[in-house]
Write a protein that holds these residues in place. Sequence first.
Motif, PDB file in Angstrom:
ATOM      1  N   ILE A   7     -16.290   7.549  -1.506  1.00  0.00           N
ATOM      2  CA  ILE A   7     -16.680   7.299  -0.121  1.00  0.00           C
ATOM      3  C   ILE A   7     -16.477   5.813   0.176  1.00  0.00           C
ATOM      4  O   ILE A   7     -16.777   4.955  -0.654  1.00  0.00           O
ATOM      5  CB  ILE A   7     -18.164   7.692   0.120  1.00  0.00           C
ATOM      6  N   CYS A   8     -16.004   5.531   1.341  1.00  0.00           N
ATOM      7  CA  CYS A   8     -15.739   4.155   1.750  1.00  0.00           C
ATOM      8  C   CYS A   8     -17.032   3.345   1.752  1.00  0.00           C
ATOM      9  O   CYS A   8     -18.020   3.738   2.384  1.00  0.00           O
ATOM     10  CB  CYS A   8     -15.116   4.139   3.149  1.00  0.00           C
ATOM     11  N   PRO A   9     -17.058   2.196   1.079  1.00  0.00           N
ATOM     12  CA  PRO A   9     -18.259   1.363   1.072  1.00  0.00           C
ATOM     13  C   PRO A   9     -18.476   0.615   2.396  1.00  0.00           C
ATOM     14  O   PRO A   9     -19.566   0.119   2.643  1.00  0.00           O
ATOM     15  CB  PRO A   9     -17.998   0.373  -0.071  1.00  0.00           C
ATOM     16  N   MET A  10     -17.462   0.588   3.266  1.00  0.00           N
ATOM     17  CA  MET A  10     -17.579  -0.127   4.533  1.00  0.00           C
ATOM     18  C   MET A  10     -18.225   0.758   5.610  1.00  0.00           C
ATOM     19  O   MET A  10     -19.252   0.412   6.158  1.00  0.00           O
ATOM     20  CB  MET A  10     -16.215  -0.614   5.026  1.00  0.00           C
ATOM     21  N   CYS A  11     -17.611   1.903   5.888  1.00  0.00           N
ATOM     22  CA  CYS A  11     -18.133   2.766   6.956  1.00  0.00           C
ATOM     23  C   CYS A  11     -19.058   3.861   6.420  1.00  0.00           C
ATOM     24  O   CYS A  11     -19.785   4.483   7.175  1.00  0.00           O
ATOM     25  CB  CYS A  11     -16.985   3.394   7.744  1.00  0.00           C
ATOM     26  N   GLU A  12     -19.021   4.085   5.119  1.00  0.00           N
ATOM     27  CA  GLU A  12     -19.848   5.066   4.417  1.00  0.00           C
ATOM     28  C   GLU A  12     -19.640   6.508   4.883  1.00  0.00           C
ATOM     29  O   GLU A  12     -20.458   7.372   4.627  1.00  0.00           O
ATOM     30  CB  GLU A  12     -21.329   4.684   4.482  1.00  0.00           C
ATOM     31  N   THR A  13     -18.522   6.763   5.568  1.00  0.00           N
ATOM     32  CA  THR A  13     -18.210   8.138   5.976  1.00  0.00           C
ATOM     33  C   THR A  13     -16.804   8.548   5.564  1.00  0.00           C
ATOM     34  O   THR A  13     -16.552   9.722   5.333  1.00  0.00           O
ATOM     35  CB  THR A  13     -18.358   8.326   7.504  1.00  0.00           C
ATOM     36  N   GLY A  14     -15.903   7.595   5.506  1.00  0.00           N
ATOM     37  CA  GLY A  14     -14.509   7.894   5.184  1.00  0.00           C
ATOM     38  C   GLY A  14     -14.288   8.152   3.701  1.00  0.00           C
ATOM     39  O   GLY A  14     -15.105   7.801   2.857  1.00  0.00           O
ATOM     40  N   ILE A  15     -13.168   8.776   3.427  1.00  0.00           N
ATOM     41  CA  ILE A  15     -12.747   9.050   2.051  1.00  0.00           C
ATOM     42  C   ILE A  15     -11.686   8.020   1.677  1.00  0.00           C
ATOM     43  O   ILE A  15     -10.763   7.749   2.449  1.00  0.00           O
ATOM     44  CB  ILE A  15     -12.139  10.471   1.938  1.00  0.00           C
ATOM     45  N   LEU A  16     -11.824   7.476   0.475  1.00  0.00           N
ATOM     46  CA  LEU A  16     -10.840   6.508  -0.009  1.00  0.00           C
ATOM     47  C   LEU A  16      -9.684   7.229  -0.686  1.00  0.00           C
ATOM     48  O   LEU A  16      -9.882   8.134  -1.496  1.00  0.00           O
ATOM     49  CB  LEU A  16     -11.487   5.536  -1.005  1.00  0.00           C
ATOM     50  N   THR A  17      -8.488   6.806  -0.338  1.00  0.00           N
ATOM     51  CA  THR A  17      -7.273   7.322  -0.953  1.00  0.00           C
ATOM     52  C   THR A  17      -6.643   6.184  -1.755  1.00  0.00           C
ATOM     53  O   THR A  17      -6.491   5.070  -1.224  1.00  0.00           O
ATOM     54  CB  THR A  17      -6.275   7.783   0.136  1.00  0.00           C
ATOM     55  N   PRO A  18      -6.255   6.445  -3.007  1.00  0.00           N
ATOM     56  CA  PRO A  18      -5.597   5.392  -3.795  1.00  0.00           C
ATOM     57  C   PRO A  18      -4.248   5.012  -3.178  1.00  0.00           C
ATOM     58  O   PRO A  18      -3.509   5.876  -2.705  1.00  0.00           O
ATOM     59  CB  PRO A  18      -5.394   6.032  -5.161  1.00  0.00           C
ATOM     60  N   CYS A  40      -7.339   0.920  -2.468  1.00  0.00           N
ATOM     61  CA  CYS A  40      -7.700   2.148  -1.749  1.00  0.00           C
ATOM     62  C   CYS A  40      -7.568   1.897  -0.255  1.00  0.00           C
ATOM     63  O   CYS A  40      -7.551   0.755   0.201  1.00  0.00           O
ATOM     64  CB  CYS A  40      -9.154   2.531  -2.039  1.00  0.00           C
ATOM     65  N   GLU A  41      -7.537   2.989   0.485  1.00  0.00           N
ATOM     66  CA  GLU A  41      -7.541   2.896   1.937  1.00  0.00           C
ATOM     67  C   GLU A  41      -8.451   3.989   2.486  1.00  0.00           C
ATOM     68  O   GLU A  41      -8.394   5.137   2.040  1.00  0.00           O
ATOM     69  CB  GLU A  41      -6.126   3.071   2.483  1.00  0.00           C
ATOM     70  N   CYS A  42      -9.305   3.613   3.426  1.00  0.00           N
ATOM     71  CA  CYS A  42     -10.225   4.555   4.057  1.00  0.00           C
ATOM     72  C   CYS A  42      -9.519   5.305   5.176  1.00  0.00           C
ATOM     73  O   CYS A  42      -8.849   4.694   6.016  1.00  0.00           O
ATOM     74  CB  CYS A  42     -11.444   3.811   4.608  1.00  0.00           C
ATOM     75  N   ASN A  43      -9.710   6.624   5.192  1.00  0.00           N
ATOM     76  CA  ASN A  43      -9.068   7.452   6.218  1.00  0.00           C
ATOM     77  C   ASN A  43      -9.780   7.366   7.574  1.00  0.00           C
ATOM     78  O   ASN A  43      -9.257   7.839   8.575  1.00  0.00           O
ATOM     79  CB  ASN A  43      -8.970   8.902   5.765  1.00  0.00           C
ATOM     80  N   VAL A  44     -10.957   6.738   7.625  1.00  0.00           N
ATOM     81  CA  VAL A  44     -11.703   6.641   8.884  1.00  0.00           C
ATOM     82  C   VAL A  44     -11.597   5.238   9.490  1.00  0.00           C
ATOM     83  O   VAL A  44     -11.148   5.078  10.619  1.00  0.00           O
ATOM     84  CB  VAL A  44     -13.190   7.047   8.685  1.00  0.00           C
ATOM     85  N   CYS A  45     -12.010   4.216   8.729  1.00  0.00           N
ATOM     86  CA  CYS A  45     -12.066   2.862   9.290  1.00  0.00           C
ATOM     87  C   CYS A  45     -10.866   1.993   8.911  1.00  0.00           C
ATOM     88  O   CYS A  45     -10.704   0.895   9.434  1.00  0.00           O
ATOM     89  CB  CYS A  45     -13.360   2.169   8.891  1.00  0.00           C
ATOM     90  N   GLY A  46     -10.035   2.477   7.981  1.00  0.00           N
ATOM     91  CA  GLY A  46      -8.850   1.711   7.591  1.00  0.00           C
ATOM     92  C   GLY A  46      -9.130   0.584   6.612  1.00  0.00           C
ATOM     93  O   GLY A  46      -8.224  -0.182   6.282  1.00  0.00           O
ATOM     94  N   ALA A  47     -10.363   0.457   6.138  1.00  0.00           N
ATOM     95  CA  ALA A  47     -10.691  -0.585   5.151  1.00  0.00           C
ATOM     96  C   ALA A  47      -9.819  -0.386   3.915  1.00  0.00           C
ATOM     97  O   ALA A  47      -9.372   0.728   3.610  1.00  0.00           O
ATOM     98  CB  ALA A  47     -12.172  -0.509   4.779  1.00  0.00           C
ATOM     99  N   ASP A  48      -9.592  -1.481   3.209  1.00  0.00           N
ATOM    100  CA  ASP A  48      -8.738  -1.401   2.016  1.00  0.00           C
ATOM    101  C   ASP A  48      -9.416  -2.046   0.797  1.00  0.00           C
ATOM    102  O   ASP A  48      -8.926  -3.027   0.249  1.00  0.00           O
ATOM    103  CB  ASP A  48      -7.376  -2.035   2.285  1.00  0.00           C
ATOM    104  N   PRO A  49     -10.542  -1.468   0.366  1.00  0.00           N
ATOM    105  CA  PRO A  49     -11.235  -2.041  -0.788  1.00  0.00           C
ATOM    106  C   PRO A  49     -10.453  -1.822  -2.088  1.00  0.00           C
ATOM    107  O   PRO A  49      -9.648  -0.902  -2.202  1.00  0.00           O
ATOM    108  CB  PRO A  49     -12.559  -1.272  -0.820  1.00  0.00           C
ATOM    109  N   VAL A  50     -10.711  -2.701  -3.031  1.00  0.00           N
ATOM    110  CA  VAL A  50     -10.170  -2.562  -4.380  1.00  0.00           C
ATOM    111  C   VAL A  50     -11.372  -2.323  -5.283  1.00  0.00           C
ATOM    112  O   VAL A  50     -12.290  -3.145  -5.340  1.00  0.00           O
ATOM    113  CB  VAL A  50      -9.386  -3.821  -4.809  1.00  0.00           C
ATOM    114  N   LEU A  51     -11.391  -1.184  -5.949  1.00  0.00           N
ATOM    115  CA  LEU A  51     -12.521  -0.795  -6.792  1.00  0.00           C
ATOM    116  C   LEU A  51     -12.464  -1.489  -8.147  1.00  0.00           C
ATOM    117  O   LEU A  51     -11.406  -1.977  -8.573  1.00  0.00           O
ATOM    118  CB  LEU A  51     -12.548   0.724  -6.955  1.00  0.00           C
TER     119      LEU A  51
END
Length: 153
Positions: A7-18, A40-51
């Motif tokens: 789950i996206c740590p930014m919006c907490e709703t999106g799914i992260l895709t590698p 990763c990239e969030c399918n909702v907010c577009g955030a790009d966190p690196v785990l």
Amino acid sequence: MDTETKICPMCETGILTPVTYAEDFEYRGALLHIEGLEGCECNVCGADPVLKEQILCNQARIADAKRQIDGLLTSDEIRTIRTTLNLSQQDAAALFGGGVNAFSKYERGDVMQSVAMDRLLRLVARHPFLLNELRQHVGSKTESRVCETPPRS
């Protein structure tokens, strides 16, 4: 990255895709273009966190690129030499020096080996019979530490 849904740590709703990406770094006056970095990239907010596990992989890729600029063996080349010589990481550390966890750190990309260690690895890889010399030296060094007479009080 594992197959567990993140789950996206930014919006907490999106799914992260590698995703993989490339980035440029400067190192010792050279421009390093490193492909295959992970994020990763969030399918909702577009955030790009690196785990965390991706950061570790990326650090290893960057370390290997730096090693190549410095003319040193990469982490995979060190692992290949060690396994070809049929040595565990602990055996390699005992024979070549560098500390108990040295080879684990070299192979993970956490620590870059010294030029002297690199040369020793290359030499033994090319002339594996030298392992016997190292084994004798390590054995005799250990034996010479044994004190025949008890220390004075």
